[in-house]
Write a protein that holds these residues in place. Sequence first.
Motif, mmCIF file in Angstrom:
data_model
loop_
_atom_site.group_PDB
_atom_site.id
_atom_site.type_symbol
_atom_site.label_atom_id
_atom_site.label_comp_id
_atom_site.label_asym_id
_atom_site.label_seq_id
_atom_site.Cartn_x
_atom_site.Cartn_y
_atom_site.Cartn_z
ATOM 1 N N ASN A 362 0.863 -1.177 0.000
ATOM 2 C CA ASN A 362 0.000 0.000 0.000
ATOM 3 C C ASN A 362 0.902 1.230 0.000
ATOM 4 N N GLY A 363 0.595 2.216 -0.859
ATOM 5 C CA GLY A 363 1.456 3.375 -1.009
ATOM 6 C C GLY A 363 1.079 4.506 -0.070
ATOM 7 N N SER A 364 1.783 4.616 1.051
ATOM 8 C CA SER A 364 1.467 5.630 2.044
ATOM 9 C C SER A 364 2.144 6.952 1.702
ATOM 10 N N GLN A 365 1.445 8.051 1.960
ATOM 11 C CA GLN A 365 1.949 9.365 1.573
ATOM 12 C C GLN A 365 3.239 9.745 2.293
ATOM 13 N N THR A 366 3.279 9.524 3.590
ATOM 14 C CA THR A 366 4.467 9.868 4.380
ATOM 15 C C THR A 366 4.624 8.875 5.528
ATOM 16 N N PHE A 367 5.747 8.996 6.221
ATOM 17 C CA PHE A 367 5.978 8.170 7.403
ATOM 18 C C PHE A 367 5.098 8.592 8.574
ATOM 19 N N ASP A 368 4.350 9.685 8.441
ATOM 20 C CA ASP A 368 3.360 10.027 9.465
ATOM 21 C C ASP A 368 2.378 8.887 9.674
ATOM 22 N N TYR A 369 2.100 8.131 8.600
ATOM 23 C CA TYR A 369 1.072 7.089 8.631
ATOM 24 C C TYR A 369 1.652 5.677 8.575
ATOM 25 N N CYS A 370 2.967 5.573 8.465
ATOM 26 C CA CYS A 370 3.573 4.245 8.334
ATOM 27 C C CYS A 370 4.926 4.225 9.044
#
Length: 504
Positions: A362-370
């Motif tokens: 899954n392509g997460s926008q930033t490391f804020d979410y991953c």
Amino acid sequence: MKTRLAIALGLVVASLTGACATGETDDTGTGGMGGDGATGSAGTSGSAGTTGTAGTTGTAGTTGIAGTTGTAGTTGTAGRGGTTGTAGTTGTAGTTGTAGTTGRGGTTGTAGTTGTAGTTGTAGRGGTTGTAGTTGTAGRGGTTGTAGTTGVAGRGGTTGTAGTTGSAGSGSTAICNFASGLNIAWVSFANDVPNPNMATFNTIFKNTHDAGGRVIRWWFHTNGTKTPGYDGSGMAQALPQSHIDGVKAILAAANSNGVGVNISLWSFDMLQSNAGNTYVQNQALLENDANRQAYIDRYLTPLVNAIKGTPGLYSWEIFNEPEGMGPRGWATHRTTQAAIQKTVNWLAAAIHTADPNARVTNGSQTFDYCSNGISGKSNWYSDSALRAAGGKQNGTLDFYEVHYYDANESQASGTALSPFGHPATYWGLDKKLVIGEFYAVTTDGVGTNDLYTNLYNSGYNGAWAWQYNDSGNTPSGTPIKWPSMQTAIQNVYNAHQTEVGGCK
């Protein structure tokens, strides 16, 4: 293409067609890796220990006659060669009756050449906790004394441990140690299927391969205006043969040119203004179980069954930057974090059920979410988070994918979210990690031509620059497209030909 014009934490981006929060509208996108544990082998001695059994030459000696008191010792068992040297029924050897100077285990009493930890006992290059560990010994001479079937850490941990979490994922085909390549991400936005422009796809695939790239990230449904298609009740339509043929044509071209494709199913664009009225059906798919299940049953599962095992397919991606349509996103319309996580869980489960060997990300926008263990950040896509949201045990990811643009930083400048400012281990993740979008320009002090090599040396497991045919919807307004990333791809390939070149 996608453009990143908005800052990821809470800024609302202007409603450019396909605009993304800080770097991804219809024309933007972002890229990673970890050092091999040099000590991740099980040890070279793999001997049977101190209890090595008596070899065929371990005779008791001609003087070892049975006496009444002298014990034979715990290891000096009577060999079979002495004419009188049996230990007797009580195993005594006489008052001086030692087993004889030759009564040892013999030269063959070792664990044997197969008593090593096995070829899978290496740390590999991946899990953040995956070392061969102290338990990766050969055992005690057994022929199957390997370090364990899950002892491949993959690529990312600085200590290269084999650990139980360092595997490639449940049942999936092994993830490449470094999947080098780039984004297309489309030739015709949301409209490559059912009639892909094969001349252009072939050119992109060939140029990427010739530079040393092996994986192409391509967007499929994107905003849902062409595929999958909805019926009058708002449910996804049954998969047409023409859609299967279109996807197969792209995969066949990829394979013939020596690369694989990561198929990104959906983008945050499904709730953007560029989706038109289709956003209503798209939102229902995200938020209503019946609509989501209809898409799975009528379209996704048949598609996975139709192309599983097809050469040219590398992996499936559920969303491109779904956070853009989440509570802190920038899309025209919004949904909830729970809806996003549940959809990832259900769609990943459907893919794994239809094809247990499939790789899913899954392509997460930033490391804020991953990310994990970093103040103010979380991992929406951990196994536990996805299972809690959707209830599907096999609805988990096989590797993580995160994007990076300087405009997406929490602050106006700095490297708080940068893979070029932190090693892969910094993010506290438990699976391999690909940096799926980034600009091929000097970034955080790393020169353009060194970006891929930097990510490799920092423990990431892949790099896909944005993008081959960028049209210029970037913060600077300048297209960042092929061949801007060509030399960087060549450099990491030349330095690591076997590892990078063998990925597909």
